[in-house]
Scaffold this active site. Sequence first.
Site, PDB file in Angstrom:
ATOM      1  N   HIS A 269       0.869  -1.188   0.000  1.00  0.00           N
ATOM      2  CA  HIS A 269       0.000   0.000   0.000  1.00  0.00           C
ATOM      3  C   HIS A 269       0.905   1.238   0.000  1.00  0.00           C
ATOM      4  CE1 HIS A 269      -3.523   2.350   0.476  1.00  0.00           C
ATOM      5  NE2 HIS A 269      -3.751   2.214   1.769  1.00  0.00           N
ATOM      6  N   HIS A 316      -2.467  -2.515  -9.698  1.00  0.00           N
ATOM      7  CA  HIS A 316      -3.478  -1.958  -8.806  1.00  0.00           C
ATOM      8  C   HIS A 316      -4.637  -2.941  -8.658  1.00  0.00           C
ATOM      9  CE1 HIS A 316      -6.206   0.911  -6.891  1.00  0.00           C
ATOM     10  NE2 HIS A 316      -5.114   1.540  -6.550  1.00  0.00           N
ATOM     11  N   ARG A 325      -3.248   9.950 -11.006  1.00  0.00           N
ATOM     12  CA  ARG A 325      -2.403  10.612  -9.995  1.00  0.00           C
ATOM     13  C   ARG A 325      -0.939  10.536 -10.413  1.00  0.00           C
ATOM     14  NH1 ARG A 325      -4.193   7.190  -4.864  1.00  0.00           N
ATOM     15  NH2 ARG A 325      -3.658   5.579  -6.379  1.00  0.00           N
ATOM     16  N   ASP A 371       2.298   5.652  -6.589  1.00  0.00           N
ATOM     17  CA  ASP A 371       3.566   5.533  -5.871  1.00  0.00           C
ATOM     18  C   ASP A 371       4.777   5.429  -6.791  1.00  0.00           C
ATOM     19  OD1 ASP A 371       2.359   5.599  -3.326  1.00  0.00           O
ATOM     20  OD2 ASP A 371       1.763   3.506  -3.553  1.00  0.00           O
TER      21      ASP A 371
HETATM   22  N1  HAX Z   1       4.879  -6.749  -9.961  1.00  0.00           N
HETATM   23  C1  HAX Z   1       4.862  -8.110  -9.990  1.00  0.00           C
HETATM   24  N2  HAX Z   1       3.766  -8.845  -9.799  1.00  0.00           N
HETATM   25  C2  HAX Z   1       2.626  -8.190  -9.613  1.00  0.00           C
HETATM   26  C3  HAX Z   1       2.551  -6.787  -9.618  1.00  0.00           C
HETATM   27  C4  HAX Z   1       3.748  -6.054  -9.771  1.00  0.00           C
HETATM   28  N3  HAX Z   1       3.783  -4.740  -9.710  1.00  0.00           N
HETATM   29  N4  HAX Z   1       1.266  -6.425  -9.403  1.00  0.00           N
HETATM   30  C5  HAX Z   1       0.554  -7.564  -9.274  1.00  0.00           C
HETATM   31  N5  HAX Z   1       1.382  -8.624  -9.392  1.00  0.00           N
HETATM   32  C6  HAX Z   1       1.046 -10.034  -9.218  1.00  0.00           C
HETATM   33  C7  HAX Z   1       0.456 -10.229  -7.819  1.00  0.00           C
HETATM   34  O1  HAX Z   1       1.486 -10.330  -6.837  1.00  0.00           O
HETATM   35  C8  HAX Z   1      -0.327 -11.496  -7.997  1.00  0.00           C
HETATM   36  O2  HAX Z   1       0.569 -12.575  -7.979  1.00  0.00           O
HETATM   37  P1  HAX Z   1       0.154 -14.009  -7.307  1.00  0.00           P
HETATM   38  O3  HAX Z   1      -0.960 -14.510  -8.166  1.00  0.00           O
HETATM   39  O4  HAX Z   1       1.405 -14.807  -7.396  1.00  0.00           O
HETATM   40  O5  HAX Z   1      -0.283 -13.706  -5.902  1.00  0.00           O
HETATM   41  C9  HAX Z   1      -0.861 -11.342  -9.425  1.00  0.00           C
HETATM   42  O6  HAX Z   1       0.001 -10.401 -10.090  1.00  0.00           O
HETATM   43  C10 HAX Z   1      -2.284 -10.837  -9.501  1.00  0.00           C
HETATM   44  O7  HAX Z   1      -2.371  -9.633  -8.773  1.00  0.00           O
HETATM   45  P2  HAX Z   1      -3.433  -8.498  -9.170  1.00  0.00           P
HETATM   46  O8  HAX Z   1      -4.792  -9.084  -9.038  1.00  0.00           O
HETATM   47  O9  HAX Z   1      -3.062  -7.879 -10.465  1.00  0.00           O
HETATM   48  O10 HAX Z   1      -3.159  -7.392  -8.053  1.00  0.00           O
HETATM   49  P3  HAX Z   1      -3.723  -7.351  -6.551  1.00  0.00           P
HETATM   50  O11 HAX Z   1      -5.037  -6.701  -6.573  1.00  0.00           O
HETATM   51  O12 HAX Z   1      -3.617  -8.683  -5.902  1.00  0.00           O
HETATM   52  O13 HAX Z   1      -2.648  -6.409  -5.835  1.00  0.00           O
HETATM   53  C11 HAX Z   1      -1.207  -4.546  -5.705  1.00  0.00           C
HETATM   54  C12 HAX Z   1      -2.582  -5.045  -6.129  1.00  0.00           C
HETATM   55  C13 HAX Z   1      -1.164  -3.048  -5.828  1.00  0.00           C
HETATM   56  C14 HAX Z   1      -0.965  -4.932  -4.219  1.00  0.00           C
HETATM   57  C15 HAX Z   1      -0.130  -5.201  -6.627  1.00  0.00           C
HETATM   58  O14 HAX Z   1      -0.327  -4.756  -7.949  1.00  0.00           O
HETATM   59  C16 HAX Z   1       1.285  -4.919  -6.185  1.00  0.00           C
HETATM   60  O15 HAX Z   1       1.813  -5.633  -5.335  1.00  0.00           O
HETATM   61  N6  HAX Z   1       1.951  -3.823  -6.740  1.00  0.00           N
HETATM   62  C17 HAX Z   1       3.261  -3.428  -6.317  1.00  0.00           C
HETATM   63  C18 HAX Z   1       3.194  -2.679  -5.013  1.00  0.00           C
HETATM   64  C19 HAX Z   1       2.548  -1.314  -5.204  1.00  0.00           C
HETATM   65  O16 HAX Z   1       2.884  -0.571  -6.105  1.00  0.00           O
HETATM   66  N7  HAX Z   1       1.639  -0.954  -4.286  1.00  0.00           N
HETATM   67  C20 HAX Z   1       0.955   0.341  -4.284  1.00  0.00           C
HETATM   68  C21 HAX Z   1      -0.434   0.287  -4.897  1.00  0.00           C
HETATM   69  C22 HAX Z   1      -1.124   1.617  -4.870  1.00  0.00           C
HETATM   70  C23 HAX Z   1      -1.483   1.950  -3.480  1.00  0.00           C
HETATM   71  O17 HAX Z   1      -2.267   1.348  -2.791  1.00  0.00           O
HETATM   72  N8  HAX Z   1      -0.849   2.936  -2.969  1.00  0.00           N
HETATM   73  O18 HAX Z   1      -1.003   3.207  -1.711  1.00  0.00           O
END
Ligand code: HAX
Length: 433
Positions: A269, A316, A325, A371
């Site tokens: 997050h 996301h 953003r 971010d």
């Molecule tokens: N890099 C690599 N793998 C990623 C990814 C990334 N940036 N984003 C998603 N995935 C992977 C997930 O880890 C998940 O893998 P598993 O099946 O092995 O568990 C798969 O793709 C499906 O995920 P998703 O459905 O696309 O994404 P989620 O809704 O589960 O998660 C997240 C959303 C933002 C947590 C995720 O995209 C992520 O971890 N991003 C990187 C961290 C990040 O930038 N966080 C900030 C998000 C914005 C925010 O809230 N800011 O506060």
Amino acid sequence: MSLKEKLKEKIDAHRPRTTRLLKEHGDKVIGEVTIKQAIGGMRGVKNLVTDISYLDPFEGIRFRGHTIPETLAALPKPPGKEMPYVEGHVYLLMTGDFPSEEDVKSLVEEFKKRREVPKYVWDVLRAMPEDTHPMTMFSAAILALQRESIFVKEYNKGISKFDMWDPMFEDSMNLLAKLPVIAAYIYRYKYKNDTPIDPHPDLDFGGNFAYMMGIDPPYDDLMRLYFILHSDHESGNVSAHTTHLVASALSDAYYSLSAGMNGLAGPLHGLANQEVLRWIQDLFQQLGGKVPTKEELEKFCWDTLNSGQVIPGYGHAVLRKTDPRYVSQREFCLKHLPDDELFQTVSLLYEVVPPILKEHGKAKNPWPNVDAHSGVIQWFYGVREYDFYTVMFGVGRAIGVLANITWDRALGYPIERPKSVTTDMLEEAAGIK
Ligand code: HAX
């Protein structure tokens, strides 16, 4: 066998059941929710109501029905400044209406009256070990302030359910006014040899924050933009949902916001903004300080993915396009720091990462989120202590979530209490037991 070993045994035995349910029966309907949604973080389950903001997967955030460009254009600005008063945005999120110049000016004055932080808060922060993470300090300061809660005093006197929004609003405003002072204090105490700067009597929310950080304009405009952009992202994200959940037990704004900030501190997050900078700095270090080529960046991305880590700042849970953003911050950079090497690297990442994530085939959204961009601008203006970045995110996020819980009380939302089921029940529903 120790408790921990026992637990590990249980977890190892249980995991295949969850994996099987997800893989083979993830779409089986249980009530109105699928197994995948129940195990998988409630994605897409429509069970929260808020009017403060709405997140469309393709269009991005709308604050009270207005896109980011519409919001920035319609809010009043301080004389000679590029970005609007943060106070005006508070007004918009709380009321749903754009404020007049006069409305904003009176709110600026009101915030000034509310911003003094009691000394015991500084004592709490100073009692913490030196290497305490600034988000822990920020959350602890908010929690320490809980003794100031007007809501608690009114509740103890005996307040009608219909009147509860009033002390919740008072607490929210008192908190909002103090948060930039607390954040800047943490920064100057922790990273600038304990040289906090007192608030300036003539400055607004964003201008005063920049002043207390000790950074010259146009950093004030950057922070006005930053606080507005980070304010709200509808109700299901971890910080907003946690704040709402805790407030639903009639916990006051201090307890609720502190809890929400602890959620924001997670690397998936809000902490992702620090992770992005750490990740890019690692890359620079590996290359001996040199700006990476496209090929070097591609390799670095694949190395990250192949080692089982996420690419921070990309993906996301709701969005399915580039985060607006991100776009707003990019526009700020194109105007103020087009030649900055770090900005150019972030721009190159924008070219390199989405095709790689598509090829990798896991992330549903290969595009950058908020971010991916925020750290690079802070770095440019000299805020290089990247573990502080999430604190600034927290100051912004407080605007939206405090408006939300004020409205929760106004509308008499009940205590939140979803129903859980057992793995056995899921297996029965899936017809495999
Ligand atoms: N890099 C690599 N793998 C990623 C990814 C990334 N940036 N984003 C998603 N995935 C992977 C997930 O880890 C998940 O893998 P598993 O099946 O092995 O568990 C798969 O793709 C499906 O995920 P998703 O459905 O696309 O994404 P989620 O809704 O589960 O998660 C997240 C959303 C933002 C947590 C995720 O995209 C992520 O971890 N991003 C990187 C961290 C990040 O930038 N966080 C900030 C998000 C914005 C925010 O809230 N800011 O506060």
